[in-house]
Design an enzyme around this catalytic site. Structure first.
Site, PDB file in Angstrom:
ATOM      1  N   LYS A  85     130.283  64.478  36.591  1.00  0.00           N
ATOM      2  CA  LYS A  85     131.172  63.877  37.592  1.00  0.00           C
ATOM      3  C   LYS A  85     130.706  64.295  38.980  1.00  0.00           C
ATOM      4  O   LYS A  85     130.808  65.457  39.350  1.00  0.00           O
ATOM      5  CB  LYS A  85     132.626  64.344  37.397  1.00  0.00           C
ATOM      6  CG  LYS A  85     133.587  63.526  38.246  1.00  0.00           C
ATOM      7  CD  LYS A  85     134.826  64.273  38.679  1.00  0.00           C
ATOM      8  CE  LYS A  85     134.630  65.214  39.820  1.00  0.00           C
ATOM      9  NZ  LYS A  85     134.239  64.607  41.114  1.00  0.00           N
ATOM     10  N   CYS A 141     125.447  75.656  51.329  1.00  0.00           N
ATOM     11  CA  CYS A 141     126.133  76.878  50.903  1.00  0.00           C
ATOM     12  C   CYS A 141     125.356  78.120  51.330  1.00  0.00           C
ATOM     13  O   CYS A 141     125.916  79.206  51.387  1.00  0.00           O
ATOM     14  CB  CYS A 141     126.301  76.859  49.394  1.00  0.00           C
ATOM     15  SG  CYS A 141     124.742  76.546  48.573  1.00  0.00           S
TER      16      CYS A 141
HETATM   17  P1  NAP Z   1     134.838  71.197  46.039  1.00  0.00           P
HETATM   18  O1  NAP Z   1     135.988  70.631  46.771  1.00  0.00           O
HETATM   19  O2  NAP Z   1     135.056  72.423  45.246  1.00  0.00           O
HETATM   20  O3  NAP Z   1     134.287  70.006  45.116  1.00  0.00           O
HETATM   21  C1  NAP Z   1     133.213  70.166  44.236  1.00  0.00           C
HETATM   22  C2  NAP Z   1     133.401  69.246  43.033  1.00  0.00           C
HETATM   23  O4  NAP Z   1     134.596  69.613  42.330  1.00  0.00           O
HETATM   24  C3  NAP Z   1     133.579  67.782  43.425  1.00  0.00           C
HETATM   25  O5  NAP Z   1     133.005  66.979  42.424  1.00  0.00           O
HETATM   26  C4  NAP Z   1     135.084  67.633  43.438  1.00  0.00           C
HETATM   27  O6  NAP Z   1     135.531  66.309  43.299  1.00  0.00           O
HETATM   28  C5  NAP Z   1     135.478  68.494  42.254  1.00  0.00           C
HETATM   29  N1  NAP Z   1     136.852  68.969  42.313  1.00  0.00           N
HETATM   30  C6  NAP Z   1     137.604  69.216  43.414  1.00  0.00           C
HETATM   31  N2  NAP Z   1     138.823  69.666  43.057  1.00  0.00           N
HETATM   32  C7  NAP Z   1     138.849  69.684  41.706  1.00  0.00           C
HETATM   33  C8  NAP Z   1     139.836  70.074  40.737  1.00  0.00           C
HETATM   34  N3  NAP Z   1     141.035  70.521  41.093  1.00  0.00           N
HETATM   35  N4  NAP Z   1     139.517  69.981  39.437  1.00  0.00           N
HETATM   36  C9  NAP Z   1     138.312  69.534  39.069  1.00  0.00           C
HETATM   37  N5  NAP Z   1     137.332  69.161  39.919  1.00  0.00           N
HETATM   38  C10 NAP Z   1     137.596  69.238  41.226  1.00  0.00           C
HETATM   39  O7  NAP Z   1     133.624  71.526  47.009  1.00  0.00           O
HETATM   40  P2  NAP Z   1     132.985  70.577  48.114  1.00  0.00           P
HETATM   41  O8  NAP Z   1     133.851  70.623  49.319  1.00  0.00           O
HETATM   42  O9  NAP Z   1     132.645  69.259  47.544  1.00  0.00           O
HETATM   43  O10 NAP Z   1     131.598  71.313  48.386  1.00  0.00           O
HETATM   44  C11 NAP Z   1     131.453  72.316  49.337  1.00  0.00           C
HETATM   45  C12 NAP Z   1     131.467  73.674  48.688  1.00  0.00           C
HETATM   46  O11 NAP Z   1     130.437  73.761  47.729  1.00  0.00           O
HETATM   47  C13 NAP Z   1     131.190  74.777  49.681  1.00  0.00           C
HETATM   48  O12 NAP Z   1     132.048  75.855  49.461  1.00  0.00           O
HETATM   49  C14 NAP Z   1     129.754  75.176  49.373  1.00  0.00           C
HETATM   50  O13 NAP Z   1     129.432  76.476  49.738  1.00  0.00           O
HETATM   51  C15 NAP Z   1     129.703  74.962  47.914  1.00  0.00           C
HETATM   52  N6  NAP Z   1     128.316  74.805  47.477  1.00  0.00           N
HETATM   53  C16 NAP Z   1     127.769  75.818  46.747  1.00  0.00           C
HETATM   54  C17 NAP Z   1     126.445  75.728  46.347  1.00  0.00           C
HETATM   55  C18 NAP Z   1     125.824  76.837  45.533  1.00  0.00           C
HETATM   56  O14 NAP Z   1     124.773  76.600  44.955  1.00  0.00           O
HETATM   57  N7  NAP Z   1     126.412  78.006  45.454  1.00  0.00           N
HETATM   58  C19 NAP Z   1     125.691  74.596  46.673  1.00  0.00           C
HETATM   59  C20 NAP Z   1     126.286  73.581  47.420  1.00  0.00           C
HETATM   60  C21 NAP Z   1     127.619  73.709  47.809  1.00  0.00           C
HETATM   61  P3  NAP Z   1     135.943  65.483  44.627  1.00  0.00           P
HETATM   62  O15 NAP Z   1     134.742  65.365  45.475  1.00  0.00           O
HETATM   63  O16 NAP Z   1     136.395  64.175  44.115  1.00  0.00           O
HETATM   64  O17 NAP Z   1     137.023  66.285  45.286  1.00  0.00           O
END
Ligand code: NAP
Length: 494
Positions: free
Chosen positions: A183, A295
């Site tokens: 997803k 990130c």
């Molecule tokens: P996010 O809100 O956590 O979303 C990530 C994924 O999870 C998306 O597919 C999102 O779907 C889904 N999601 C959100 N809420 C959910 C829930 N309650 N249950 C199940 N799935 C859910 O993060 P983001 O804002 O997209 O990405 C930014 C974050 O990712 C930052 O904190 C960044 O540091 C981190 N990141 C980490 C890495 C690493 O390798 N450590 C790499 C890149 C990014 P939707 O988009 O539909 O909400």
């Protein structure tokens, strides 16, 4: 938008892919995909729900035994074919990334090459999933260790690297012999669909790779089905720490394996003895890539007293020269932020910092002009006199803002750098060989850049410690996350 859309037209897919069939959501719901540069609608994809999530698990589970039994060399061959298709479509895929995510086209194509490198790497790793023969402890008894695929893997990915994040999950999973349900993020489903379409062209068998798209509102409905289903044996997730913790809690009921690549709060430290030109270049590369939406972006920049003013002046000059604009503009270096919420967070952080005494050296506001003509642009910004009380010191800003903190001693800066629940990446610049080893070992992160701002590579283990998660992507360790260890004991051989 039109030019990018034309370049990637052949790769645009607008349905889920389940059991090798392109299909709508069972209840017919759809959601729009928005161009972050203009705010216009690019197209629409299914807004899937529980029934679609379940159909994907059924498909992935049904084919798992056959896929796991395929010789590793065959799985490798399919991955290599997929890799070749990704490379031959790099311009179209790069345009698609830029279209829905907003990064400049050069960076979009760069991401394709970066993601493709993981596919190539794991094609080779597929053939190296060695087990062990353990030396005999008892005569006539043989002890062996096999590495087996964990089973159905659910991959959930963020929007900031729409291709690379999903490629570096799907590739090791398929290489290990797992099947996948994926997803992508609401903001960037099209690149993921295109990537899966190319996998289909490469010849992966029916049901091995499935993808469902969903809106932010419906993502929990899809993922909850996967969390509850005992046939899903692993979740691999990249995203925010709160969602990662939610997945860890909710998958406890079926004790799934987890890989969590979560948020960071990277320190970037410049010591008095550093090569300042290299440090400024390293910061420009690591901080402003993808508009600061990575990130591993430095979130806190610590500069020692002796070089502070010189460093700030060199940095400010380079940041002021960055060109802001859409992916289509040939000069753009900083694209739009992903959406309105992202710009609002950046604005909140800068205002809070200024209220608490930070000084704006460059930027510090939104921008809208003839080139950057859209709602989501923010000027690249340098702040000085940053302090730990400011929100940008404890939360990821995820934007083009470089806050500089002044420090006095090595001991102080290590304490400040580690004073965070996160532990993904850290960077430091120094030419003192003793200090290099001391600091590298003292930093509480999974990744340390030493006199280097570009740290990610398919051959290296990427991942964090503390609340930045666990598991590693890439490298020879990357396959382990998708395998389980089976011990065989054969007796009465004497
Ligand atoms: P996010 O809100 O956590 O979303 C990530 C994924 O999870 C998306 O597919 C999102 O779907 C889904 N999601 C959100 N809420 C959910 C829930 N309650 N249950 C199940 N799935 C859910 O993060 P983001 O804002 O997209 O990405 C930014 C974050 O990712 C930052 O904190 C960044 O540091 C981190 N990141 C980490 C890495 C690493 O390798 N450590 C790499 C890149 C990014 P939707 O988009 O539909 O909400």
């Amino acid at each position: 938008m039109t030019a990018l859309k034309q370049t990637c037209a052949a790769l645009l897919r607008d349905k889920n892919f389940i059991q090798h069939t392109w299909c709508d959501a069972r209840d017919g719901r759809r959601m729009d995909v928005i161009d972050p540069a203009s705010g216009e609608t690019i197209g629409s994809v299914p807004d899937s729900g529980a029934a679609d999530a379940l159909a994907a698990v059924d498909a992935a589970q049904a084919v798992f035994p056959a896929w796991a039994a395929r010789p590793a060399a065959e799985r490798a061959r399919l991955l290599k074919r997929w890799h070749a298709l990704i490379l031959s479509n790099q311009e179209a895929l790069g345009s698609l990334i830029s279209l829905e995510q907003g990064k400049p086209l050069k960076e979009g194509i760069g991401e394709v090459l970066y993601g493709a490198a993981y596919v190539d790497w794991f094609a080779a790793e597929a053939t190296r999933g060695y087990g062990d023969i353990i030396p005999e402890a008892v005569p006539g008894r043989k002890m062996m260790v096999l590495k087996e695929p964990v089973g159905v893997v659910a991959a959930i990915t963020p929007w900031n690297f729409p291709l690379a994040m999903i490629a570096r999950k799907i590739a090791p999973a398929l290489a290990a012999g797992c099947t996948v349900i994926a997803k992508p993020a609401e903001d960037t489903p099209l690149t993921a669909l295109a990537l899966v379409w190319l996998a289909g062209q490469a010849g992966f068998p029916e049901g091995v790779l499935n993808i469902v798209t969903a809106s932010r509102e419906r993502a929990p409905e899809v993922v909850d089905v996967w969390l509850a289903d005992s046939r899903v044996r692993k979740i691999t997730f990249t995203g925010s720490t709160p969602v990662g913790k939610h997945l860890a809690r909710e998958s406890a009921g079926t004790l799934k394996r987890l890989s969590l690549e979560l948020g960071g709060n990277a320190p970037f430290i410049v010591f008095d003895d550093a090569d300042l030109d290299a440090a400024v270049d390293g910061l420009m590369a690591s901080k402003f890539r993808n508009g600061g939406q990575t990130c591993v972006c430095p979130n806190r920049i610590y500069v020692q007293d002796g070089v502070h003013d010189d460093f700030v002046s060199r940095l400010s000059k380079q940041v002021a020269a960055l060109a802001v604009g859409p992916a289509t503009h040939p000069d753009s270096q900083i694209g739009p932020m992903i959406n309105a919420r992202a710009v609002e967070k950046i604005e909140r952080h800068v205002k809070d910092a200024v209220r608490l005494g930070a000084r704006v050296m460059v930027g510090g506001e939104r921008v809208r002009n003839a080139v950057a003509d859209g709602p989501n642009y923010y000027l690249p910004t340098v702040l000085t006199q940053a302090t730990p009380e400011m929100a940008l010191s404890c939360e990821e800003t995820f934007g083009p803002v470089a806050p500089v903190f002044r420090f006095h001693t090595e001991q102080d800066v290590i304490a400040q750098a580690n004073d965070t629940p996160f532990g993904l990446a850290a960077y430091f610049y120094s030419n003192d060989v003793r200090r290099i080893w001391r600091v590298a070992q003292a930093l509480e992160t999974g990744i340390v850049g030493i006199n280097e701002g570009a740290i990610a590579a398919e051959a290296a283990p990427f991942g964090g410690v503390k609340e930045s998660g666990y598991g590693r992507e890439g490298s020879r360790y990357g396959l382990d996350d998708y395998t389980q260890t089976k011990y065989l004991c054969q007796g009465n051989l004497g």
